[in-house]
Scaffold this motif. Structure first.
Motif, short mmCIF file in Angstrom:
data_model
loop_
_atom_site.label_atom_id
_atom_site.label_comp_id
_atom_site.label_asym_id
_atom_site.label_seq_id
_atom_site.Cartn_x
_atom_site.Cartn_y
_atom_site.Cartn_z
N GLU A 145 0.83 -1.21 0.00
CA GLU A 145 0.00 0.00 0.00
C GLU A 145 0.86 1.26 0.00
N GLY A 146 2.15 1.10 -0.23
CA GLY A 146 3.03 2.28 -0.22
C GLY A 146 3.43 2.64 1.20
N THR A 147 3.89 3.88 1.37
CA THR A 147 4.36 4.30 2.69
C THR A 147 3.38 5.29 3.31
N PHE A 148 3.50 5.43 4.62
CA PHE A 148 2.59 6.29 5.39
C PHE A 148 3.38 7.28 6.23
N ASP A 149 2.75 8.43 6.48
CA ASP A 149 3.37 9.44 7.36
C ASP A 149 3.16 9.07 8.83
N ARG A 150 2.03 8.42 9.11
CA ARG A 150 1.68 8.05 10.47
C ARG A 150 1.07 6.65 10.48
N ILE A 151 1.44 5.85 11.47
CA ILE A 151 0.80 4.54 11.67
C ILE A 151 0.36 4.47 13.13
N LEU A 152 -0.93 4.19 13.33
CA LEU A 152 -1.47 4.03 14.68
C LEU A 152 -1.95 2.59 14.82
N VAL A 153 -1.45 1.90 15.85
CA VAL A 153 -1.85 0.51 16.09
C VAL A 153 -2.60 0.46 17.41
N THR A 154 -3.74 -0.25 17.43
CA THR A 154 -4.52 -0.32 18.67
C THR A 154 -4.73 -1.77 19.13
#
Length: 218
Positions: A145-154
């Motif tokens: 899915e490409g890269t992300f600026d932010r990743i939040l894991v819950t």
């Protein structure tokens, strides 16, 4: 004014007051929260507690974190216009909806079809069009899915989920809960600078351990 609207208004006012007490007074963030009625994201019988700091049960044995914790995590992410965000663990869809108001695009995934469908409906009812909700096994992030600026894991990992790191841009940030013992789960923050990482231990959180693979029945 309808009773539901009064509950929203009073609930948000009390929440904003508690957050300001914690030093969280980011106007863009608080406005995005105010524009995303939290009662639409919790089961109807818990509407009165939508803005409280307590955990609320939702379908599939999952729960929504208290309003204070949800907003505190969003504050720590330092979200800005133009960013791409990945969320692992959609839950009710509330945090994804708020992030959608603040950023360019949000991809949020959950292993439970029931939660994905419910979150999608709530987000659409709020008129938010830049949040993609998908049923997926997010235990390895979303490669491809490409890269992300932010990743939040819950959902809590047994150790820092390094597999997410390749999916961050340089300068990107990952916030994820990690089981530091059998009973204690702590939120950690990683900031990527080139090929280096700065790791920060934040605070204890009540998240459940991550379960890989899609749920079969739900």
């Amino acid at each position: 004014m309808s009773t539901a609207r009064v509950v929203e208004k009073e609930g948000f006012a009390a929440l904003a007051l508690r957050l300001r007490g914690e030093g969280i007074n980011n106007l863009d963030l608080l406005t995005a929260v105010e524009q995303t009625p939290r009662t639409m994201f919790v089961p109807p019988q818990f509407a009165g507690d939508a803005y409280s700091s307590r955990l609320l049960p939702i379908d599939c044995g999952s729960f929504v974190e208290g309003a204070d914790l949800a907003v505190r995590l969003l504050h720590l992410l330092n979200l800005k216009a133009g960013q791409r965000v990945l969320e692992i663990g959609t839950g009710s869809g509330f945090t994804a909806a708020v992030m959608g108001r603040l950023t360019e695009r949000v991809l949020t995934v959950d292993r439970y079809k029931t939660l994905v469908t419910g979150a999608q409906q709530s987000i659409e009812k709020n008129g938010i069009r830049n949040v993609i909700v998908r049923q997926a096994d997010g235990s390895n992030g979303m490669p491809g899915e490409g890269t992300f600026d932010r990743i939040l894991v819950t959902a809590a990992f047994p150790s820092m989920p390094r597999q997410f790191v390749e999916q961050l841009v340089s300068g990107g940030m990952l916030i994820a809960p990690v089981m530091v013992s059998d009973t204690e789960c702590r939120m950690l923050r990683l900031v990527k600078t080139g090929s280096r990482f700065d790791r920060e231990d934040l605070f204890e959180v009540p998240y459940l351990p991550i379960v890989p693979h899609l749920a079969q029945a739900l």
